[in-house]
Design an enzyme around this catalytic site. Structure first.
Site, PDB file in Angstrom:
ATOM      1  N   SER A   1      10.338  12.038  12.044  1.00  0.00           N
ATOM      2  CA  SER A   1      11.544  12.365  11.294  1.00  0.00           C
ATOM      3  C   SER A   1      12.615  12.795  12.293  1.00  0.00           C
ATOM      4  O   SER A   1      12.410  13.749  13.047  1.00  0.00           O
ATOM      5  CB  SER A   1      11.203  13.501  10.319  1.00  0.00           C
ATOM      6  OG  SER A   1      12.355  13.959   9.660  1.00  0.00           O
TER       7      SER A   1
ATOM      8  N   LYS B   1      12.246   7.818  10.585  1.00  0.00           N
ATOM      9  CA  LYS B   1      12.997   8.300   9.419  1.00  0.00           C
ATOM     10  C   LYS B   1      14.230   9.027   9.931  1.00  0.00           C
ATOM     11  O   LYS B   1      14.130   9.932  10.758  1.00  0.00           O
ATOM     12  CB  LYS B   1      12.087   9.229   8.611  1.00  0.00           C
ATOM     13  CG  LYS B   1      12.790  10.182   7.669  1.00  0.00           C
ATOM     14  CD  LYS B   1      11.781  10.866   6.751  1.00  0.00           C
ATOM     15  CE  LYS B   1      12.100  12.338   6.534  1.00  0.00           C
ATOM     16  NZ  LYS B   1      11.124  13.013   5.656  1.00  0.00           N
TER      17      LYS B   1
ATOM     18  N   LYS C   1      17.464  11.378   9.112  1.00  0.00           N
ATOM     19  CA  LYS C   1      18.098  12.280   8.162  1.00  0.00           C
ATOM     20  C   LYS C   1      19.537  11.808   7.970  1.00  0.00           C
ATOM     21  O   LYS C   1      20.221  11.480   8.963  1.00  0.00           O
ATOM     22  CB  LYS C   1      18.081  13.711   8.711  1.00  0.00           C
ATOM     23  CG  LYS C   1      16.685  14.315   8.763  1.00  0.00           C
ATOM     24  CD  LYS C   1      16.150  14.569   7.368  1.00  0.00           C
ATOM     25  CE  LYS C   1      14.820  15.312   7.400  1.00  0.00           C
ATOM     26  NZ  LYS C   1      14.315  15.593   6.034  1.00  0.00           N
TER      27      LYS C   1
ATOM     28  N   ASP D   1      16.292   9.908   4.793  1.00  0.00           N
ATOM     29  CA  ASP D   1      16.017  11.062   3.925  1.00  0.00           C
ATOM     30  C   ASP D   1      17.308  11.850   3.768  1.00  0.00           C
ATOM     31  O   ASP D   1      17.864  12.347   4.752  1.00  0.00           O
ATOM     32  CB  ASP D   1      14.927  11.938   4.557  1.00  0.00           C
ATOM     33  CG  ASP D   1      14.512  13.112   3.667  1.00  0.00           C
ATOM     34  OD1 ASP D   1      15.079  13.263   2.565  1.00  0.00           O
ATOM     35  OD2 ASP D   1      13.611  13.874   4.085  1.00  0.00           O
TER      36      ASP D   1
ATOM     37  N   GLU E   1      14.788   8.473   0.728  1.00  0.00           N
ATOM     38  CA  GLU E   1      14.080   9.651   0.219  1.00  0.00           C
ATOM     39  C   GLU E   1      15.075  10.643  -0.368  1.00  0.00           C
ATOM     40  O   GLU E   1      16.075  10.984   0.267  1.00  0.00           O
ATOM     41  CB  GLU E   1      13.306  10.270   1.387  1.00  0.00           C
ATOM     42  CG  GLU E   1      12.415  11.442   1.047  1.00  0.00           C
ATOM     43  CD  GLU E   1      11.697  11.974   2.302  1.00  0.00           C
ATOM     44  OE1 GLU E   1      11.601  11.234   3.315  1.00  0.00           O
ATOM     45  OE2 GLU E   1      11.255  13.128   2.273  1.00  0.00           O
TER      46      GLU E   1
ATOM     47  N   ASP F   1      10.872  13.434  -2.898  1.00  0.00           N
ATOM     48  CA  ASP F   1      10.246  14.526  -2.147  1.00  0.00           C
ATOM     49  C   ASP F   1      10.445  15.805  -2.971  1.00  0.00           C
ATOM     50  O   ASP F   1       9.587  16.168  -3.796  1.00  0.00           O
ATOM     51  CB  ASP F   1      10.899  14.607  -0.743  1.00  0.00           C
ATOM     52  CG  ASP F   1      10.463  15.805   0.079  1.00  0.00           C
ATOM     53  OD1 ASP F   1       9.663  16.625  -0.410  1.00  0.00           O
ATOM     54  OD2 ASP F   1      10.912  15.957   1.238  1.00  0.00           O
TER      55      ASP F   1
ATOM     56  N   LYS G   1       3.986  16.595  -0.244  1.00  0.00           N
ATOM     57  CA  LYS G   1       4.031  17.703   0.720  1.00  0.00           C
ATOM     58  C   LYS G   1       3.173  18.818   0.145  1.00  0.00           C
ATOM     59  O   LYS G   1       3.546  19.466  -0.824  1.00  0.00           O
ATOM     60  CB  LYS G   1       5.482  18.169   0.849  1.00  0.00           C
ATOM     61  CG  LYS G   1       5.957  18.286   2.257  1.00  0.00           C
ATOM     62  CD  LYS G   1       7.404  18.677   2.300  1.00  0.00           C
ATOM     63  CE  LYS G   1       8.223  17.618   2.994  1.00  0.00           C
ATOM     64  NZ  LYS G   1       9.648  17.955   2.985  1.00  0.00           N
TER      65      LYS G   1
ATOM     66  N   GLY H   1       6.133  16.543   5.891  1.00  0.00           N
ATOM     67  CA  GLY H   1       5.857  17.679   6.770  1.00  0.00           C
ATOM     68  C   GLY H   1       6.942  18.728   6.688  1.00  0.00           C
ATOM     69  O   GLY H   1       8.030  18.482   6.144  1.00  0.00           O
TER      70      GLY H   1
HETATM   71  O1  OSB Z   1      12.639  16.641   3.773  1.00  0.00           O
HETATM   72  O2  OSB Z   1      10.958  15.890   4.754  1.00  0.00           O
HETATM   73  C1  OSB Z   1      11.813  16.752   4.678  1.00  0.00           C
HETATM   74  C2  OSB Z   1      11.423  19.277   7.520  1.00  0.00           C
HETATM   75  C3  OSB Z   1      11.845  20.431   6.909  1.00  0.00           C
HETATM   76  C4  OSB Z   1      12.287  20.361   5.605  1.00  0.00           C
HETATM   77  C5  OSB Z   1      12.305  19.150   4.926  1.00  0.00           C
HETATM   78  C6  OSB Z   1      11.857  17.996   5.531  1.00  0.00           C
HETATM   79  C7  OSB Z   1      11.443  18.054   6.872  1.00  0.00           C
HETATM   80  C8  OSB Z   1      11.031  16.893   7.666  1.00  0.00           C
HETATM   81  C9  OSB Z   1      10.106  17.175   8.825  1.00  0.00           C
HETATM   82  O3  OSB Z   1      11.466  15.785   7.482  1.00  0.00           O
HETATM   83  C10 OSB Z   1       8.986  16.243   8.961  1.00  0.00           C
HETATM   84  C11 OSB Z   1       7.926  16.755   9.932  1.00  0.00           C
HETATM   85  O4  OSB Z   1       7.347  17.845   9.716  1.00  0.00           O
HETATM   86  O5  OSB Z   1       7.664  16.050  10.909  1.00  0.00           O
HETATM   87 MG    MG Z   2      12.203  14.893   2.634  1.00  0.00          MG
END
Ligand code: OSB
Ligand code: MG
Length: 370
Positions: free
Chosen positions: A135, A161, A163, A189, A214, A239, A263, A291
């Site tokens: 991510s 992925k 953001k 995401d 996402e 999510d 999650k 995660g």
């Molecule tokens: O939306 O998936 C998410 C981390 C903190 C809060 C929200 C998210 C995330 C990540 C991290 O995308 C993914 C990882 O732990 O590698």
């Molecule tokens: Mg997410």
């Protein structure tokens, strides 16, 4: 199994690079661990939230309060506190899934260890390696983003992925697609950053052949996702909106999503996570494990879950080095784009005392048997 001690260990680990999303910007992971000591074995779990309620409504100080005053007393009052009975004992307390997940997971870890059973075996794992995606946070510039991605691809991550947020979407996604080609498994995401009035704009993401988008809309906007899904070719993954197996069943039935990010901390633990998996499999909906920048403690447990048969898409479970210079457990390493599922009892990892000492800032006792 009798619970003898429950303590909370507050930890702060610097991230190897800042992680920015549409809702927060972090340079460290500041959270707490729960350590449960029973007469048979010890267990560990990791709080999935942050000090501030910017991703999830739960936050560290609130979770500690609800554990101390409401959850720990209910669970320690059980005559035989087995993991399968924990959720029912905590059910009168509304909400607070991350706090509940923490207590259930630590006890489940202890219980599996007491039976010398790997958590993956307990949950129903069918594989010993799990595909690792990464991510990638929002960066200041596009060259910086491309540089970051290219480093991850060189390491062997099998899916990227990005953001996104309004103002950081079409351009970075288009740049990544052009730079790395159509073969790259790429997804985005939004962490709830858009509204249905952005549908025309989001539709322009379709041309980039993304695996999924996402959580584009608000957590409680399942109806909005249903409408958006009719307008986009890119599959929607939920999510934040999925808090239980019932949520998943409803979202799927209504057509709000074609993919689910599970999650464990957000949904109240690994047992509910498995029920979501089962609902999705029954509907032919692919899932993957999300995660929360976990340390090796939470990541080992996520790997056990991601070894279930319905986890057919790469997960947000990356190597230790993606997050931390020093992890709290043996480092997880990437091999052929995968991480290995630990095969020892419980989560299968050991909390390293020296690393824990270096990264813990406080320990507070929540329960001691008298
Ligand atoms: O939306 O998936 C998410 C981390 C903190 C809060 C929200 C998210 C995330 C990540 C991290 O995308 C993914 C990882 O732990 O590698
Ligand atoms: Mg997410």
């Amino acid at each position: 199994m009798n619970i003898e001690l429950i303590e909370l260990v507050e930890v702060r680990l610097p991230l190897v690079r800042p992680f920015r999303t549409s809702c927060s910007a972090d340079t460290e992971r500041h959270t707490f661990l729960l350590h449960v000591v029973t007469d048979a074995a010890e267990g560990w779990a990791e709080f999935g939230g942050d000090p501030e309620p910017l991703y999830s409504p739960e936050f560290a100080a609130g979770a500690e309060r609800v554990l101390l005053d409401h959850l720990v007393p209910r669970v320690t009052a059980l005559p035989r506190p087995g993991a399968a009975r924990i959720a029912a004992a905590m059910a009168p307390v509304k909400g607070n899934p991350m706090a509940k997940a923490l207590l259930e997971t630590a006890i489940l870890d202890a219980e599996c260890r007491a039976h010398a059973m790997p958590l993956g075996t307990y949950l129903g794992a069918v594989r010993d390696r799990v595909a690792a995606g990464v991510s990638v946070g929002i960066t200041d510039t596009i060259p910086e983003l491309l540089d970051t991605i290219s480093g991850y691809l060189a390491e062997g991550y099998v899916r990227i992925k990005l953001k996104i947020e309004p103002g950081w979407d079409l351009e970075p996604v288009g740049a990544a697609r052009r730079e790395f080609g159509d073969g790259l498994a790429l997804q985005v995401d939004a962490n709830t950053a858009y509204s249905l009035t952005d549908a025309e704009h989001l539709r322009r993401l379709d041309e980039f052949g993304l695996v999924q988008i996402e959580q584009p809309l608000a957590e409680d906007d399942v109806a909005g996702h249903v409408e958006l899904a009719k307008l986009l070719r890119t599959p929607i993954c939920l999510d934040e909106s999925i808090r239980s197996a019932r949520d998943a069943a409803a979202a799927i039935r209504l057509g709000a999503c074609r993919i689910v990010n599970i999650k464990p901390s957000r949904v109240g633990g690994y047992l509910e996570a498995r029920r979501i998996h089962d609902v999705c499999v029954a509907h032919g909906i692919p899932v993957w494990c999300g995660g929360m920048l976990e340390t090796g403690i939470g990541r080992a447990q996520n790997l056990a879950l991601a070894a279930l048969p319905g986890f057919v898409l790469p997960n947000d479970i990356s190597a230790s080095s993606r997050y931390y210079a020093e992890d709290l457990t043996e480092a997880f390493e990437l091999a052929d784009g995968c991480l290995s599922v630990p095969d020892g009892p419980g989560s299968g990892v050991t909390v390293l005392p020296a690393a824990l000492r270096r990264h813990s800032v406080a320990t507070r006792k929540l329960y001691q048997k008298r």
